[in-house]
Enzyme design. Structure first.
Site, PDB file in Angstrom:
ATOM      1  N   LYS A  23       0.847  -1.200   0.000  1.00  0.00           N
ATOM      2  CA  LYS A  23       0.000   0.000   0.000  1.00  0.00           C
ATOM      3  C   LYS A  23       0.879   1.245   0.000  1.00  0.00           C
ATOM      4  CE  LYS A  23      -1.789   1.451   4.082  1.00  0.00           C
ATOM      5  NZ  LYS A  23      -1.413   2.831   4.462  1.00  0.00           N
ATOM      6  N   ASN A  24       1.896   1.235   0.869  1.00  0.00           N
ATOM      7  CA  ASN A  24       2.694   2.440   1.061  1.00  0.00           C
ATOM      8  C   ASN A  24       3.727   2.660  -0.028  1.00  0.00           C
ATOM      9  OD1 ASN A  24       1.118   2.902   3.260  1.00  0.00           O
ATOM     10  ND2 ASN A  24       2.642   2.281   4.759  1.00  0.00           N
ATOM     11  N   ARG A  94      -4.622  10.549   5.112  1.00  0.00           N
ATOM     12  CA  ARG A  94      -3.527  11.493   5.285  1.00  0.00           C
ATOM     13  C   ARG A  94      -2.533  11.421   4.123  1.00  0.00           C
ATOM     14  NH1 ARG A  94       0.247  13.831   8.368  1.00  0.00           N
ATOM     15  NH2 ARG A  94       2.344  13.067   7.971  1.00  0.00           N
ATOM     16  N   CYS A 118      -5.429  11.994  13.036  1.00  0.00           N
ATOM     17  CA  CYS A 118      -6.083  10.728  12.700  1.00  0.00           C
ATOM     18  C   CYS A 118      -5.994   9.889  13.983  1.00  0.00           C
ATOM     19  CB  CYS A 118      -5.404  10.042  11.527  1.00  0.00           C
ATOM     20  SG  CYS A 118      -3.759   9.521  11.940  1.00  0.00           S
ATOM     21  N   ARG A 123      -0.161  14.084  13.557  1.00  0.00           N
ATOM     22  CA  ARG A 123       0.530  13.850  12.286  1.00  0.00           C
ATOM     23  C   ARG A 123       0.581  15.092  11.380  1.00  0.00           C
ATOM     24  NH1 ARG A 123      -1.474   8.313   9.950  1.00  0.00           N
ATOM     25  NH2 ARG A 123       0.470   8.468   8.805  1.00  0.00           N
ATOM     26  N   PRO A 124       1.279  16.121  11.822  1.00  0.00           N
ATOM     27  CA  PRO A 124       1.411  17.322  10.993  1.00  0.00           C
ATOM     28  C   PRO A 124       2.233  17.056   9.719  1.00  0.00           C
ATOM     29  CG  PRO A 124       2.889  17.412  12.855  1.00  0.00           C
ATOM     30  CD  PRO A 124       2.069  16.188  13.048  1.00  0.00           C
ATOM     31  N   ASP A 126       4.424  19.616   8.720  1.00  0.00           N
ATOM     32  CA  ASP A 126       5.327  20.778   8.730  1.00  0.00           C
ATOM     33  C   ASP A 126       6.645  20.502   7.995  1.00  0.00           C
ATOM     34  OD1 ASP A 126       5.605  18.993  11.006  1.00  0.00           O
ATOM     35  OD2 ASP A 126       7.225  20.285  11.643  1.00  0.00           O
ATOM     36  N   ASP A 306       4.411   0.074  12.088  1.00  0.00           N
ATOM     37  CA  ASP A 306       3.224  -0.561  11.489  1.00  0.00           C
ATOM     38  C   ASP A 306       3.087  -2.027  11.872  1.00  0.00           C
ATOM     39  OD1 ASP A 306       3.366   1.279   8.334  1.00  0.00           O
ATOM     40  OD2 ASP A 306       2.757   1.834  10.352  1.00  0.00           O
ATOM     41  N   ILE A 328       7.345   6.445  17.278  1.00  0.00           N
ATOM     42  CA  ILE A 328       7.015   7.189  16.056  1.00  0.00           C
ATOM     43  C   ILE A 328       5.736   7.995  16.206  1.00  0.00           C
ATOM     44  CG2 ILE A 328       6.580   7.000  13.568  1.00  0.00           C
ATOM     45  CD1 ILE A 328       9.372   6.046  14.289  1.00  0.00           C
TER      46      ILE A 328
HETATM   47  C1  EPZ Z   1       4.097   6.622   6.591  1.00  0.00           C
HETATM   48  O1  EPZ Z   1       3.258   7.613   7.141  1.00  0.00           O
HETATM   49  C2  EPZ Z   1       3.200   5.422   6.376  1.00  0.00           C
HETATM   50  N1  EPZ Z   1       2.138   5.782   5.437  1.00  0.00           N
HETATM   51  C3  EPZ Z   1       2.609   4.981   7.716  1.00  0.00           C
HETATM   52  O2  EPZ Z   1       1.856   3.812   7.464  1.00  0.00           O
HETATM   53  C4  EPZ Z   1       3.749   4.648   8.672  1.00  0.00           C
HETATM   54  O3  EPZ Z   1       3.217   4.310   9.924  1.00  0.00           O
HETATM   55  C5  EPZ Z   1       4.670   5.864   8.816  1.00  0.00           C
HETATM   56  O4  EPZ Z   1       5.141   6.268   7.510  1.00  0.00           O
HETATM   57  C6  EPZ Z   1       5.890   5.569   9.677  1.00  0.00           C
HETATM   58  O5  EPZ Z   1       6.608   4.498   9.120  1.00  0.00           O
HETATM   59  C7  EPZ Z   1       2.441   5.871   4.116  1.00  0.00           C
HETATM   60  O6  EPZ Z   1       3.564   5.646   3.689  1.00  0.00           O
HETATM   61  C8  EPZ Z   1       1.307   6.229   3.199  1.00  0.00           C
HETATM   62  P1  EPZ Z   1       5.872   9.960   8.873  1.00  0.00           P
HETATM   63  P2  EPZ Z   1       3.778   9.133   7.231  1.00  0.00           P
HETATM   64  O7  EPZ Z   1       5.782  11.231   8.112  1.00  0.00           O
HETATM   65  O8  EPZ Z   1       4.720   9.420   6.138  1.00  0.00           O
HETATM   66  C9  EPZ Z   1       5.763  13.091  12.444  1.00  0.00           C
HETATM   67  C10 EPZ Z   1       0.067   2.374   7.738  1.00  0.00           C
HETATM   68  O9  EPZ Z   1      -0.366   1.808   8.741  1.00  0.00           O
HETATM   69  N2  EPZ Z   1       5.793  14.090  11.361  1.00  0.00           N
HETATM   70  O10 EPZ Z   1       7.044   9.061   8.644  1.00  0.00           O
HETATM   71  O11 EPZ Z   1       2.571   9.982   7.378  1.00  0.00           O
HETATM   72  C11 EPZ Z   1       4.480  12.271  12.423  1.00  0.00           C
HETATM   73  O12 EPZ Z   1       3.510  12.952  13.194  1.00  0.00           O
HETATM   74  C12 EPZ Z   1       0.459   3.831   7.799  1.00  0.00           C
HETATM   75  O13 EPZ Z   1       0.246   1.823   6.609  1.00  0.00           O
HETATM   76  C13 EPZ Z   1       5.852  15.444  11.709  1.00  0.00           C
HETATM   77  O14 EPZ Z   1       5.871  15.817  12.889  1.00  0.00           O
HETATM   78  O15 EPZ Z   1       4.558   9.102   8.601  1.00  0.00           O
HETATM   79  C14 EPZ Z   1       4.900  10.963  13.036  1.00  0.00           C
HETATM   80  O16 EPZ Z   1       4.846  11.097  14.439  1.00  0.00           O
HETATM   81  C15 EPZ Z   1       0.133   4.415   9.147  1.00  0.00           C
HETATM   82  N3  EPZ Z   1       5.877  16.371  10.711  1.00  0.00           N
HETATM   83  C16 EPZ Z   1       6.353  10.806  12.594  1.00  0.00           C
HETATM   84  O17 EPZ Z   1       6.786  12.122  12.205  1.00  0.00           O
HETATM   85  C17 EPZ Z   1       5.868  16.027   9.384  1.00  0.00           C
HETATM   86  O18 EPZ Z   1       5.905  16.922   8.512  1.00  0.00           O
HETATM   87  C18 EPZ Z   1       6.558   9.878  11.415  1.00  0.00           C
HETATM   88  O19 EPZ Z   1       5.675  10.297  10.420  1.00  0.00           O
HETATM   89  C19 EPZ Z   1       5.811  14.657   9.055  1.00  0.00           C
HETATM   90  C20 EPZ Z   1       5.776  13.707  10.060  1.00  0.00           C
END
Ligand code: EPZ
Length: 418
Positions: A23-24, A94, A118, A123-124, A126, A306, A328
């Site tokens: 999916k990802n 998201r 969510c 999950r910002p 920024d 995950d 995370i």
């Molecule tokens: C990806 O989400 C995956 N989704 C998630 O899978 C996965 O859990 C996550 O990476 C971590 O591995 C997709 O790839 C579509 P992040 P993503 O940006 O990119 C913080 C599933 O179950 N953050 O790596 O949205 C954020 O809040 C899903 O398949 C900021 O603060 O995750 C989180 O705490 C769930 N600012 C951490 O970083 C930002 O600009 C990691 O988030 C971006 C993220």
């Protein structure tokens, strides 16, 4: 009761099952089609609710999507009809934020609804926005939408404050069409990032270092179409292997990339499972009773967040106490309360959960809250004594393609009741 899964637990699973594509990896690959006016053809895109969502979003932006007779998905954005990703779509997924970078790079403008919180935390985005600003985009936030504008993006050195998977993917896609060189430091190393880079390179992008913490992108004036096969889903594979372990069964997943699963396989072995890797096949022989193990989630190649809910279901039956630390996401313990209703003994304190193993779970009516929580409830139901009903399976369908069918093939007594 709306659609739910009914599981008669206690059956050791056995046999072989093929995993679907990731999916990802499919979501960013579909978004990448925005970067060119030529068709992008993707093989083995999984049939998932989240894929349906991003297809609807791409169509809204001007994409023509076709399911070819050979099973591939063809996406063509001859021109961007609208640069707006509306709230009603972004709020359900998201990952819709993945259209932001490609839209700015291709059309010079993007209006994307800010993803709300969510189930697993605020999950910002920024880091996505700061990176695009470094690439020269003007970013404004009004009425819950982020608007990004740039006549032409310019390469820059970007170090994200934290490792972000879709942040890395967004910035890599935007940089592919920027003028000059971009260096992403502190980049995510997830296999899905590497898969996206392979697609972009096939489209004519010049990218080095994807899969490492430093990615260098040499922008090009335009990209062409390409054909690309999506990598297997390492999280679905891990989930199916835990199904073998938690039922004391003997399950082989087929069509996986074992190197994408090393942390999960190591943890399963630590829990007492017998793991055998042969090419693209991984076999898991479950222990009679799992051993306790401590888990700390971290970005790839660490233990994947995950897989946290799924391994917790297994550790809930271990012969001892385990400690799980979720580093995370702020609120990714939504499955704990429901597992406790099945007899688990788990106490959470902030980002840590202490799991005191019990000999068995009792079947119960439980409710899914997010994608991976729903998977952990299914796993617990497979091991539980008696019947478990998992409601709100739409969470499960976001990220698993016909999971109950795959489990039935392994001998599970599980049915979907509409
Ligand atoms: C990806 O989400 C995956 N989704 C998630 O899978 C996965 O859990 C996550 O990476 C971590 O591995 C997709 O790839 C579509 P992040 P993503 O940006 O990119 C913080 C599933 O179950 N953050 O790596 O949205 C954020 O809040 C899903 O398949 C900021 O603060 O995750 C989180 O705490 C769930 N600012 C951490 O970083 C930002 O600009 C990691 O988030 C971006 C993220």
């Amino acid at each position: 009761m709306p659609t739910h899964l009914v599981i008669e637990g206690g059956v050791p699973l056995g046999g072989e099952v093929a995993v679907s594509a990731a999916k990802n990896a499919a979501l960013p690959a579909l978004a990448a089609a925005l970067l060119t006016a030529e068709p992008v053809t993707l093989d083995n895109v999984p049939l998932l609710a989240d894929v349906t969502t991003i297809r609807a979003l791409l169509a809204r932006l001007g994409a023509e999507l076709a399911d070819e007779s050979d099973g591939s998905t063809r996406v063509r954005v001859a021109s961007v009809a609208s640069p707006e990703a509306p709230y009603e779509l972004v709020s359900t997924m998201r990952a819709s934020v993945l259209v932001l970078g490609p839209l700015v790079a291709r059309a010079g403008v993007a209006r994307v609804a800010l993803p709300g919180g969510c189930a697993i935390g605020p999950r910002p985005v920024d880091q996505h926005l700061k990176g695009l600003q470094k690439l020269g985009a003007d970013i404004t936030i009004t009425n819950g939408y982020v608007e990004a504008r740039a006549s032409r993006l310019k390469g820059a050195r970007i170090t994200t404050d934290l490792v972000t998977v879709t942040g890395t993917e967004n910035l890599m896609m935007a940089a592919a069409l920027a003028e000059g060189t971009t260096v992403l430091e502190n980049a995510a190393r997830e296999p899905e990032v590497g898969d996206l880079a392979r697609l972009l390179i096939a489209m004519g992008a010049r990218i080095e270092g994807a899969g490492t913490e430093r990615i260098e992108i040499e922008g090009v004036p335009e990209l062409s179409g390409a054909r690309h096969r999506i990598i297997p889903d390492r999280i679905e594979a891990g989930t199916l292997l835990v199904a073998g372990a938690i039922t004391g069964g003997d399950v082989t997943v087929v069509g996986v990339s074992p190197r994408d699963l090393t942390a999960t396989l190591a943890k399963l072995e630590e829990c007492g499972a017998g793991i055998t890797v042969e090419g693209d096949r991984v076999r898991c022989q479950g222990p009679a009773r799992p051993q306790p193990a401590d888990v700390i989630t971290s970005p790839f190649p660490g233990f994947p967040t995950d897989m946290q809910a799924q391994i917790m279901a297994l550790l809930g039956l271990a012969d001892g106490v385990s400690k799980i630390t979720e580093t995370i996401f702020e609120n990714r313990f939504m499955h704990v309360a429901e597992l406790c209703r099945m007899g688990a003994r788990i106490e959470t304190d902030g980002s840590t959960a202490v799991v005191r193993g019990v000999p068995s779970y009792q079947g119960a009516q439980v409710m899914a809250t997010d994608l991976r929580a729903s998977a952990s409830l299914v796993l617990a139901g497979l091991a539980a004594r008696g019947t478990t009903e998992v409601a709100r399976v739409y969470h499960l369908d976001r990220g698993y393609e016909r999971l109950e069918t795959k489990l039935q093939r392994l001998g599970a007594r599980i049915t979907r009741v509409a």
